[in-house]
Motif scaffolding. Structure first.
Motif, PDB file in Angstrom:
ATOM      1  N   ALA A   1      13.985 -30.062  -1.358  1.00  0.00           N
ATOM      2  CA  ALA A   1      14.510 -29.308  -0.215  1.00  0.00           C
ATOM      3  C   ALA A   1      13.663 -28.057   0.035  1.00  0.00           C
ATOM      4  N   ALA A   2      13.288 -27.386  -1.054  1.00  0.00           N
ATOM      5  CA  ALA A   2      12.476 -26.173  -0.924  1.00  0.00           C
ATOM      6  C   ALA A   2      11.097 -26.509  -0.348  1.00  0.00           C
ATOM      7  N   LEU A   3      10.545 -27.647  -0.762  1.00  0.00           N
ATOM      8  CA  LEU A   3       9.224 -28.049  -0.263  1.00  0.00           C
ATOM      9  C   LEU A   3       9.262 -28.311   1.244  1.00  0.00           C
ATOM     10  N   SER A   4      10.325 -28.979   1.692  1.00  0.00           N
ATOM     11  CA  SER A   4      10.460 -29.224   3.140  1.00  0.00           C
ATOM     12  C   SER A   4      10.446 -27.899   3.903  1.00  0.00           C
ATOM     13  N   ARG A   5      11.133 -26.938   3.337  1.00  0.00           N
ATOM     14  CA  ARG A   5      11.238 -25.628   3.985  1.00  0.00           C
ATOM     15  C   ARG A   5       9.850 -24.985   4.151  1.00  0.00           C
ATOM     16  N   ILE A   6       9.019 -25.041   3.099  1.00  0.00           N
ATOM     17  CA  ILE A   6       7.736 -24.351   3.175  1.00  0.00           C
ATOM     18  C   ILE A   6       6.705 -25.150   3.958  1.00  0.00           C
ATOM     19  N   VAL A   7       6.864 -26.470   4.004  1.00  0.00           N
ATOM     20  CA  VAL A   7       5.965 -27.274   4.835  1.00  0.00           C
ATOM     21  C   VAL A   7       6.206 -26.928   6.303  1.00  0.00           C
ATOM     22  N   GLU A   8       7.472 -26.720   6.629  1.00  0.00           N
ATOM     23  CA  GLU A   8       7.825 -26.371   7.999  1.00  0.00           C
ATOM     24  C   GLU A   8       7.314 -24.978   8.357  1.00  0.00           C
ATOM     25  N   GLU A   9       7.368 -24.063   7.391  1.00  0.00           N
ATOM     26  CA  GLU A   9       6.970 -22.678   7.664  1.00  0.00           C
ATOM     27  C   GLU A   9       6.175 -22.136   6.474  1.00  0.00           C
ATOM     28  N   PRO A  10       4.872 -22.408   6.447  1.00  0.00           N
ATOM     29  CA  PRO A  10       4.068 -22.012   5.281  1.00  0.00           C
ATOM     30  C   PRO A  10       3.735 -20.520   5.287  1.00  0.00           C
ATOM     31  N   THR A  11       4.742 -19.702   5.041  1.00  0.00           N
ATOM     32  CA  THR A  11       4.545 -18.251   4.978  1.00  0.00           C
ATOM     33  C   THR A  11       5.063 -17.742   3.634  1.00  0.00           C
ATOM     34  N   LEU A  12       4.663 -16.532   3.282  1.00  0.00           N
ATOM     35  CA  LEU A  12       5.122 -15.917   2.045  1.00  0.00           C
ATOM     36  C   LEU A  12       6.629 -15.696   2.048  1.00  0.00           C
ATOM     37  N   GLU A  13       7.160 -15.290   3.192  1.00  0.00           N
ATOM     38  CA  GLU A  13       8.587 -15.007   3.287  1.00  0.00           C
ATOM     39  C   GLU A  13       9.382 -16.290   3.026  1.00  0.00           C
ATOM     40  N   ALA A  14       8.957 -17.384   3.651  1.00  0.00           N
ATOM     41  CA  ALA A  14       9.648 -18.663   3.452  1.00  0.00           C
ATOM     42  C   ALA A  14       9.511 -19.124   2.003  1.00  0.00           C
ATOM     43  N   PHE A  15       8.337 -18.862   1.405  1.00  0.00           N
ATOM     44  CA  PHE A  15       8.133 -19.242   0.005  1.00  0.00           C
ATOM     45  C   PHE A  15       9.128 -18.529  -0.902  1.00  0.00           C
ATOM     46  N   MET A  16       9.295 -17.224  -0.694  1.00  0.00           N
ATOM     47  CA  MET A  16      10.206 -16.458  -1.548  1.00  0.00           C
ATOM     48  C   MET A  16      11.657 -16.886  -1.325  1.00  0.00           C
ATOM     49  N   ASP A  17      11.981 -17.106  -0.080  1.00  0.00           N
ATOM     50  CA  ASP A  17      13.321 -17.543   0.290  1.00  0.00           C
ATOM     51  C   ASP A  17      13.651 -18.897  -0.354  1.00  0.00           C
ATOM     52  N   ALA A  18      12.717 -19.840  -0.228  1.00  0.00           N
ATOM     53  CA  ALA A  18      12.930 -21.174  -0.796  1.00  0.00           C
ATOM     54  C   ALA A  18      12.984 -21.104  -2.324  1.00  0.00           C
ATOM     55  N   SER A  19      12.172 -20.209  -2.908  1.00  0.00           N
ATOM     56  CA  SER A  19      12.146 -20.084  -4.369  1.00  0.00           C
ATOM     57  C   SER A  19      13.474 -19.549  -4.898  1.00  0.00           C
ATOM     58  N   GLU A  20      14.011 -18.544  -4.211  1.00  0.00           N
ATOM     59  CA  GLU A  20      15.272 -17.961  -4.681  1.00  0.00           C
ATOM     60  C   GLU A  20      16.405 -18.980  -4.589  1.00  0.00           C
ATOM     61  N   ARG A  21      16.443 -19.699  -3.467  1.00  0.00           N
ATOM     62  CA  ARG A  21      17.474 -20.720  -3.312  1.00  0.00           C
ATOM     63  C   ARG A  21      17.329 -21.794  -4.394  1.00  0.00           C
ATOM     64  N   PHE A  22      16.072 -22.176  -4.677  1.00  0.00           N
ATOM     65  CA  PHE A  22      15.820 -23.200  -5.701  1.00  0.00           C
ATOM     66  C   PHE A  22      16.339 -22.741  -7.061  1.00  0.00           C
ATOM     67  N   ALA A  23      16.045 -21.487  -7.424  1.00  0.00           N
ATOM     68  CA  ALA A  23      16.463 -20.978  -8.737  1.00  0.00           C
ATOM     69  C   ALA A  23      17.983 -21.043  -8.880  1.00  0.00           C
ATOM     70  N   ARG A  24      18.683 -20.743  -7.788  1.00  0.00           N
ATOM     71  CA  ARG A  24      20.154 -20.821  -7.817  1.00  0.00           C
ATOM     72  C   ARG A  24      20.614 -22.280  -7.919  1.00  0.00           C
ATOM     73  N   ASP A  25      20.081 -23.122  -7.014  1.00  0.00           N
ATOM     74  CA  ASP A  25      20.526 -24.523  -6.972  1.00  0.00           C
ATOM     75  C   ASP A  25      20.212 -25.261  -8.273  1.00  0.00           C
ATOM     76  N   ALA A  26      19.079 -24.884  -8.906  1.00  0.00           N
ATOM     77  CA  ALA A  26      18.698 -25.576 -10.140  1.00  0.00           C
ATOM     78  C   ALA A  26      19.464 -25.032 -11.352  1.00  0.00           C
ATOM     79  N   GLU A  27      20.228 -23.980 -11.105  1.00  0.00           N
ATOM     80  CA  GLU A  27      21.056 -23.363 -12.166  1.00  0.00           C
ATOM     81  C   GLU A  27      20.235 -22.949 -13.379  1.00  0.00           C
ATOM     82  N   LEU A  28      19.112 -22.291 -13.106  1.00  0.00           N
ATOM     83  CA  LEU A  28      18.241 -21.849 -14.194  1.00  0.00           C
ATOM     84  C   LEU A  28      18.289 -20.344 -14.410  1.00  0.00           C
ATOM     85  N   LEU A  29      19.017 -19.621 -13.547  1.00  0.00           N
ATOM     86  CA  LEU A  29      19.037 -18.153 -13.648  1.00  0.00           C
ATOM     87  C   LEU A  29      19.854 -17.678 -14.845  1.00  0.00           C
ATOM     88  N   THR A  30      19.280 -16.759 -15.614  1.00  0.00           N
ATOM     89  CA  THR A  30      20.014 -16.097 -16.692  1.00  0.00           C
ATOM     90  C   THR A  30      20.577 -14.791 -16.122  1.00  0.00           C
TER      91      THR A  30
END
Lengths: 275, 275
Positions: free
Chosen positions: B193-222
């Motif tokens: 899902a995160a990859l689709s997001r950045i392919v659509e909008e290959p910017t730094l802002e989208a990268f950070m946004d997709a990364s944060e969402r991924f960290a939450r969805d993957a349940e890896l945050l301490t």
């Protein structure tokens, strides 16, 4: 919209190549290998009511640059400063097209990916007939080997894992468009042979060796180039001709050792970058 | 044979990824995106009767490095100096494998191409379970998008055409091998899902946004990571977690603004290079 953005694109001397035309300019291109250079072109893009292109302070018509601005719907002034002469085989037009793509994408927030920008600049170069492989090489940096022709969606790239001091002397201009418009069958046969050589042995020495043989086989050497290559060989150096320009280049101190007063740079570790 | 050779390999923080196992380690890998960093690892290889690997002055067992030395038939001492901590999500083991490949190829004159060296290091990382995508990203530099998994012969790469200041704070270690050995289905769905997001909008802002969402969805945050990301968000910054380590990273001055004392570097314009 930002006020302006600047990109640096390394110069690129092709040592050998084969031409691979295609009706689709994103698929057309060349196989071959070359050196990207720390000497390059800095391209600044700023929004402007009228499209203008300036190289080293002088207005100039560079079709690929205009083509890139149109593809990105970017009404802009493009100001390029080049450490390398135009028309002498250093990929200056390719650098201007690629630098314009990177900088205009940023200024106008066009949200294109790196590959999309490279494809736009590559297609613009191919359409203008000013180059077939410089743009994809300049996007990668280092010492690119172009295994398959075309833009990023279809090509295949590798590289010689090395770096080197590079010396060069430009004697004059040569029109890439004229050479490419002529008979390229013999040239392309020689280019394919050179590519096989470097695939087998991806070293700087093999690259220079294959490049020199290619320049001879393709019958592109002018008397000053022929003399310079002989002079460098006589002092145990390796030199060849930049494709396509009346320019000799050598590794290390080849040209200095032979008594020339060359410009000096090194291979560039990175591809085109925003500053 | 040369006396020694040194390569520099940038660090790499993955923002999000999906795992793509394959029996062939040159085909296995990950999709995803990340930032390569000017903070990285310098790897020096010199011929030696006994294989030794040293990181920051201490002997250490790093399987992928030994694997690379074996693939290149290179009996050598490998000395690495890292600006980044091991096991904290910076791709230090990938950097050591790739740097060893580049430097050993030069010292032992193995005449491998760049792609061959990247494939050797990538396969070594995959076999050891220490990484799936760092090596190919570290070979490219910049802000790589890994569209298709695997080594250079099969993968597909793009990039975000940008550069940025990067801040980071490592809180602790996390074993990549442990996470990858566990259940990765939910993680991989979030990564796609995160990859689709950045392919659509290959910017730094989208990268950070997709990364944060991924960290939450993957349940890896301490808890420390969760707190740091919230702190940065509270001062209008963007932060996320380095995959896979207990490390928070932010663009610009995000972490400083939030009162942390981060390490500071920038995205690295080039991939791995011989010095």
């Amino acid at each position: 919209m930002r006020e302006e953005a600047t990109a640096f694109v390394p110069g690129h001397v092709t040592g050998f190549f084969s031409a691979h035309p295609d009706d689709d300019p994103t698929k057309a291109g060349s196989r071959g290998a070359g050196l990207t250079l720390t000497d390059g072109v800095e391209v600044t893009v700023e929004p402007a009511a009228e499209r203008t292109v300036v190289l080293d302070g002088e207005p100039i018509a560079i079709d690929p640059v205009v083509d890139v601005l149109e593809a990105l719907e970017a009404p802009a002034r493009v100001e390029a400063v080049s450490e390398l002469p135009l028309g002498a085989g250093f990929g200056v037009s390719g650098a201007m097209a690629l630098g314009t793509a990177f900088a205009a994408n940023r200024v106008f927030e066009r949200h294109r990916s790196r590959n999309e920008l490279v494809a736009i600049a590559h297609a613009a170069e191919v359409r203008a007939g000013t180059g077939l492989g410089d743009v994809v090489a300049q996007a990668q940096g280092g010492i690119p080997i172009r295994l398959e022709p075309g833009g990023p969606a279809v090509n295949e790239l590798d590289a010689v894992p090395a770096r080197s001091r590079v010396e060069y002397v430009p004697f004059g201009e040569l029109s890439t468009a004229d050479v490419l418009a002529g008979e390229t069958a013999q040239l392309s046969r020689a280019g394919e042979a050179a590519l096989s050589r470097i695939v087998e042995e991806p070293t700087l020495e093999a690259f220079m060796d294959a490049s020199e043989r290619f320049a001879r086989d393709a019958e592109l050497l002018t008397p000053p180039l022929e003399a310079a290559i002989e002079d460098v060989t006589a002092v145990d150096g390796q030199a060849s001709m930049a494709m396509l320009g009346e320019t000799v280049f050598a590794l290390g101190t080849g040209l200095s050792d032979a008594g020339y007063e060359p410009s000096v740079c090194t291979t560039h570790p990175a591809g085109a970058v925003l500053k």
